[in-house]
Design an enzyme around this catalytic site. Sequence first.
Site, short mmCIF file in Angstrom:
data_model
loop_
_atom_site.label_atom_id
_atom_site.label_comp_id
_atom_site.label_asym_id
_atom_site.label_seq_id
_atom_site.Cartn_x
_atom_site.Cartn_y
_atom_site.Cartn_z
N HIS A 150 0.77 -1.25 0.00
CA HIS A 150 0.00 0.00 0.00
C HIS A 150 0.80 1.30 0.00
CE1 HIS A 150 -0.11 -0.08 4.73
NE2 HIS A 150 1.06 -0.39 4.24
N HIS A 151 2.13 1.23 0.09
CA HIS A 151 2.92 2.48 0.13
C HIS A 151 3.38 2.95 -1.25
CE1 HIS A 151 3.00 2.47 4.45
NE2 HIS A 151 3.69 1.35 4.53
#
EC number: 3.5.1.98
Length: 433
Positions: A150-151
């Site tokens: 998710h980064h």
Amino acid sequence: MVYEATPFDPITVKPSDKRRVAYFYDADVGNYAYGAGHPMKPHRIRMAHSLIMNYGLYKKMEIYRAKPATKQEMCQFHTDEYIDFLSRVTPDNLEMFKRESVKFNVGDDCPVFDGLYEYCSISGGGSMEGAARLNRGKCDVAVNYAGGLHHAKKSEASGFCYLNDIVLGIIELLRYHPRVLYIDIDVHHGDGVEEAFYTTDRVMTCSFHKYGEFFPGTGELRDIGVGAGKNYAVNVPLRDGIDDATYRSVFEPVIKKIMEWYQPSAVVLQCGGDSLSGDRLGCFNLSMEGHANCVNYVKSFGIPMMVVGGGGYTMRNVARTWCFETGLLNNVVLDKDLPYNEYYEYYGPDYKLSVRPSNMFNVNTPEYLDKVMTNIFANLENTKYAPSVQLNHTPRDAEDLGDVEEDSAEAKDTKGGSQYARDLHVEHDNEFY
């Protein structure tokens, strides 16, 4: 003062909650390594898979090996230049790409390793194909533990993440679904996904994370989206040592309110295991049941659901938890005694399917949490009416996401029929064998 974590109620499942589960796993994923001493270890996905198979959960769900994502598919979110760089860079030619490495933030936390591009394409392929199966009504729940990175940003690696498979999966879901809810229970803020959909009301992002002098430093209470996306980003900043009961007292009311008012037609749940007690990089105090309760609660709404992996740096605990959660998605509460598997020695000395909380102090005071909840509900008041979407022609499905034909599957083996065909066989609940 010694802090005692509140015991958590045993998790139960209702027979009426049975869902059709499609589970995506690529046997190659455990072969990739970020490098000696790096906390991110793709091997944990292989460990979780081994537990899942040895508990017999393969009888309850369909198992797929997704086609790796192509460059064209990756570029639905990421820039061509960035994906081209990922496909060409290797540890041997890194010197030639010094300028690009700095530009795309590839280096220390996100090192270049052998097979980097293939690893990214496995992660992206599972999430995109899972979303495509949900779109076509072929399953109710899609699971891809190789995903959840998710980064990653549009043209930048971040926090051990290179390709944002979640954004690619949500883009696929948006072709059929007017509104998609993204929930993130990783200890780190889901900044890459929030940033991608910060200006739209078609995706609501909701992240429960540690905030304050902690990577990535984003996700404060007042970050609520901008433009059309204003009030459609929800951030729940938490402090060290949060336990099961406290987490539940925040998670369930917030998600209930969002479901009620936003009325998503699909939900993506990022199950980062670094929010578990005893994680190498985390600072929360959740037991396996406390973490799994979030999965069970989201599943109870009966909305098409994609479950992805994420962080988690104490491998044995991540594998245990993802296995237990896969059981819950299949409406099974697994036995605490671990079956023998090829990584059995990792789970000593107790050899149990359990992650216990420690006596860590919970810094989340009732006053602090009340303030956070009051703020969140005040913002959610502005989303009381679910946004509508103009009717559009749905574009044709990408050919790459079609069903795998048995002819193209692995060769038939001695038992008759292919492994692919057996992976698709789901045992009936009343079977005795």
